[in-house]
Design an enzyme around this catalytic site. Structure first.
Site, PDB file in Angstrom:
ATOM      1  N   MET A 113       0.839  -1.201   0.000  1.00 12.55           N
ATOM      2  CA  MET A 113       0.000   0.000   0.000  1.00 12.55           C
ATOM      3  C   MET A 113       0.878   1.257   0.000  1.00 12.55           C
ATOM      4  O   MET A 113       0.427   2.344   0.374  1.00 12.55           O
ATOM      5  CB  MET A 113      -0.940  -0.009   1.202  1.00 12.55           C
ATOM      6  CG  MET A 113      -1.898  -1.207   1.144  1.00 12.55           C
ATOM      7  SD  MET A 113      -3.448  -0.936   1.979  1.00 12.55           S
ATOM      8  CE  MET A 113      -2.874  -0.689   3.641  1.00 12.55           C
ATOM      9  N   ALA A 168       4.063   3.983   0.837  1.00 18.87           N
ATOM     10  CA  ALA A 168       4.815   4.507   1.991  1.00 18.87           C
ATOM     11  C   ALA A 168       5.884   3.463   2.346  1.00 18.87           C
ATOM     12  O   ALA A 168       5.970   2.979   3.472  1.00 18.87           O
ATOM     13  CB  ALA A 168       3.909   4.816   3.172  1.00 18.87           C
ATOM     14  N   LEU A 169       6.664   3.152   1.351  1.00 20.59           N
ATOM     15  CA  LEU A 169       7.580   2.010   1.440  1.00 20.59           C
ATOM     16  C   LEU A 169       8.722   2.237   2.426  1.00 20.59           C
ATOM     17  O   LEU A 169       9.205   3.354   2.585  1.00 20.59           O
ATOM     18  CB  LEU A 169       8.149   1.686   0.055  1.00 20.59           C
ATOM     19  CG  LEU A 169       7.118   1.343  -1.015  1.00 20.59           C
ATOM     20  CD1 LEU A 169       7.808   0.962  -2.312  1.00 20.59           C
ATOM     21  CD2 LEU A 169       6.179   0.212  -0.565  1.00 20.59           C
ATOM     22  N   HIS A 203       9.282  -3.490   3.287  1.00 22.31           N
ATOM     23  CA  HIS A 203       8.813  -3.775   1.928  1.00 22.31           C
ATOM     24  C   HIS A 203       9.996  -4.159   1.031  1.00 22.31           C
ATOM     25  O   HIS A 203       9.912  -5.092   0.241  1.00 22.31           O
ATOM     26  CB  HIS A 203       8.145  -2.537   1.313  1.00 22.31           C
ATOM     27  CG  HIS A 203       6.912  -2.076   2.027  1.00 22.31           C
ATOM     28  ND1 HIS A 203       6.848  -0.879   2.702  1.00 22.31           N
ATOM     29  CD2 HIS A 203       5.684  -2.637   2.149  1.00 22.31           C
ATOM     30  CE1 HIS A 203       5.632  -0.720   3.200  1.00 22.31           C
ATOM     31  NE2 HIS A 203       4.904  -1.769   2.890  1.00 22.31           N
ATOM     32  N   GLY A 238       4.794 -10.429   4.195  1.00 19.71           N
ATOM     33  CA  GLY A 238       5.589 -10.210   5.400  1.00 19.71           C
ATOM     34  C   GLY A 238       4.999 -10.919   6.612  1.00 19.71           C
ATOM     35  O   GLY A 238       3.781 -10.916   6.804  1.00 19.71           O
ATOM     36  N   ASP A 253       2.497  -9.229   9.198  1.00 21.50           N
ATOM     37  CA  ASP A 253       1.039  -9.390   9.149  1.00 21.50           C
ATOM     38  C   ASP A 253       0.728 -10.888   9.156  1.00 21.50           C
ATOM     39  O   ASP A 253       0.294 -11.460   8.158  1.00 21.50           O
ATOM     40  CB  ASP A 253       0.491  -8.694   7.913  1.00 21.50           C
ATOM     41  CG  ASP A 253       0.757  -7.201   7.946  1.00 21.50           C
ATOM     42  OD1 ASP A 253      -0.013  -6.480   8.582  1.00 21.50           O
ATOM     43  OD2 ASP A 253       1.766  -6.757   7.376  1.00 21.50           O
ATOM     44  N   SER A 259       6.802  -0.139   9.794  1.00 21.26           N
ATOM     45  CA  SER A 259       5.424  -0.070   9.331  1.00 21.26           C
ATOM     46  C   SER A 259       5.188   1.300   8.720  1.00 21.26           C
ATOM     47  O   SER A 259       5.738   2.301   9.204  1.00 21.26           O
ATOM     48  CB  SER A 259       4.478  -0.271  10.516  1.00 21.26           C
ATOM     49  OG  SER A 259       3.174   0.138  10.165  1.00 21.26           O
TER      50      SER A 259
HETATM   51  P1  AMP Z   1       1.514  -2.969   3.444  1.00 21.49           P
HETATM   52  O1  AMP Z   1       2.071  -1.937   2.523  1.00 21.49           O
HETATM   53  O2  AMP Z   1       1.519  -2.568   4.879  1.00 21.49           O
HETATM   54  O3  AMP Z   1       0.204  -3.522   2.980  1.00 21.49           O
HETATM   55  O4  AMP Z   1       2.536  -4.187   3.394  1.00 21.49           O
HETATM   56  C1  AMP Z   1       2.876  -4.817   2.179  1.00 21.49           C
HETATM   57  C2  AMP Z   1       3.651  -6.082   2.482  1.00 21.49           C
HETATM   58  O5  AMP Z   1       4.838  -5.758   3.208  1.00 21.49           O
HETATM   59  C3  AMP Z   1       2.860  -7.058   3.378  1.00 21.49           C
HETATM   60  O6  AMP Z   1       3.092  -8.382   2.939  1.00 21.49           O
HETATM   61  C4  AMP Z   1       3.457  -6.808   4.737  1.00 21.49           C
HETATM   62  O7  AMP Z   1       3.349  -7.906   5.607  1.00 21.49           O
HETATM   63  C5  AMP Z   1       4.897  -6.533   4.374  1.00 21.49           C
HETATM   64  N1  AMP Z   1       5.556  -5.792   5.466  1.00 21.49           N
HETATM   65  C6  AMP Z   1       5.101  -4.682   6.092  1.00 21.49           C
HETATM   66  N2  AMP Z   1       5.944  -4.320   7.073  1.00 21.49           N
HETATM   67  C7  AMP Z   1       6.952  -5.224   7.073  1.00 21.49           C
HETATM   68  C8  AMP Z   1       8.131  -5.424   7.869  1.00 21.49           C
HETATM   69  N3  AMP Z   1       8.441  -4.595   8.859  1.00 21.49           N
HETATM   70  N4  AMP Z   1       8.934  -6.463   7.581  1.00 21.49           N
HETATM   71  C9  AMP Z   1       8.623  -7.328   6.571  1.00 21.49           C
HETATM   72  N5  AMP Z   1       7.535  -7.203   5.790  1.00 21.49           N
HETATM   73  C10 AMP Z   1       6.702  -6.177   6.041  1.00 21.49           C
END
Ligand code: AMP
Length: 282
Positions: free
Chosen positions: A30, A32-33, A37, A149, A152, A187
């Site tokens: 989503m 805000a990398l 990510h 990741g 989650d 995050s």
């Molecule tokens: P998001 O942008 O929050 O939806 O996350 C996208 C992907 O990145 C998901 O599979 C998350 O589980 C993974 N992710 C988010 N934060 C982390 C982290 N700190 N370490 C590893 N993977 C992550």
């Protein structure tokens, strides 16, 4: 790095990639990398010829409209980071492109008990939204491997179930949680915390480590009580849940000898920002 915004253009580019079906990894995000990510991208690059990433803030998975409105958007920086990480193709669809018929009355997945536990309980409808978007993304990107990741934890379980239900052909690979130096799980929502709050928020990781250390000598119920008190003392405003559970079902574990495998999961609020984390205890 190729950047596409439509399904048609995505398919056209993928169609030109020789061997794509046998050697492609996909990282849905989503935006805000952060380094978390990028660790998924790195893992995919190690194992595949092509790595595709999507950046899409999916409206159907937000049960709280304020959380959706405040979700950080940093697309310029994201594209730079993806380019730097060696991502081959970025998919940046609009809501209209993903949900051509609108977002009302979408399909429903029979996810079973897992849907009502923890995140599912506190965020009703969240996992339906996650499945709706990941299904669409997987249909469009059709990678060999999907990278998710561990941060989650329950989401990985739910997406795996959705893949099973729909018969999509894709392998799922889970990547360990990337942390700040103080232990705070990276995050996108951390961007909404002040520097001081980020320091305090490391208490989640500390309490997970405490549970891991004491596991087997202190009763689960007591560990949860102590960890909850410690989070509140450390500056959290509300602890939504701390659960010590079986990893396969997320059923709570009541005594230390009940299950061979154990995971601890936390959700807590620092001001208005809701943070989650987990740790394999055994
Ligand atoms: P998001 O942008 O929050 O939806 O996350 C996208 C992907 O990145 C998901 O599979 C998350 O589980 C993974 N992710 C988010 N934060 C982390 C982290 N700190 N370490 C590893 N993977 C992550």
């Amino acid at each position: 790095m190729i950047i596409v915004e439509t399904l048609a253009s995505l398919e056209a580019h993928i169609g030109k990639m020789a061997d794509y079906q046998r050697s492609s990894g996909f990282v849905p995000t989503m935006g805000a990398l952060h380094e978390g990510h990028l660790s998924l991208i790195a893992e995919s690059k190690k194992e595949n010829r092509y790595t595709v990433c999507s950046v899409f803030v999916n409206p159907t998975q937000f049960n709280d409209p304020k959380d959706f409105e405040k979700y950080p958007i940093t697309i310029e920086a994201d594209l730079k980071a993806l380019e730097g990480a060696g991502c081959d193709l970025v998919f940046l669809p609009s809501v209209k492109e993903m949900y051509t018929e609108g977002t009302a009355n979408l399909e429903h997945y029979e996810l079973g008990e897992i849907e009502n536990r923890l995140e599912g309980f506190f965020r009703p409808g969240h996992f339906q939204g996650v499945c709706q978007v990941v299904y669409r993304l997987l249909k469009a990107v059709h990678p060999k491997v999907l990278y998710l990741g561990q941060k989650d934890f329950q989401q990985v379980m739910v997406i795996t179930k959705m893949i099973e239900l729909t018969g999509l052909e894709v392998d799922v690979k889970t990547v360990p949680t990337k942390r700040e130096a103080n232990g705070l799980a990276m995050s996108s929502r951390n961007e909404r915390l002040t520097a001081e709050q980020r320091e305090k928020a490391a208490a989640i990781h500390e309490q997970l480590l405490m549970i891991k250390k004491e596991w087997g000598t202190v009763a689960p119920e007591q560990l949860i009580k102590t960890a909850t008190e410690n989070l509140l003392k450390a500056g959290f405003d509300k602890v939504e849940y701390i659960s010590i559970a079986e990893p396969a079902s997320l059923k709570p574990i009541e005594s230390a000898d009940q299950s061979k495998e154990v995971v601890a999961l936390v959700a807590a609020f620092m001001g208005p920002v809701r943070l989650i984390d987990n740790m394999i205890i055994r």
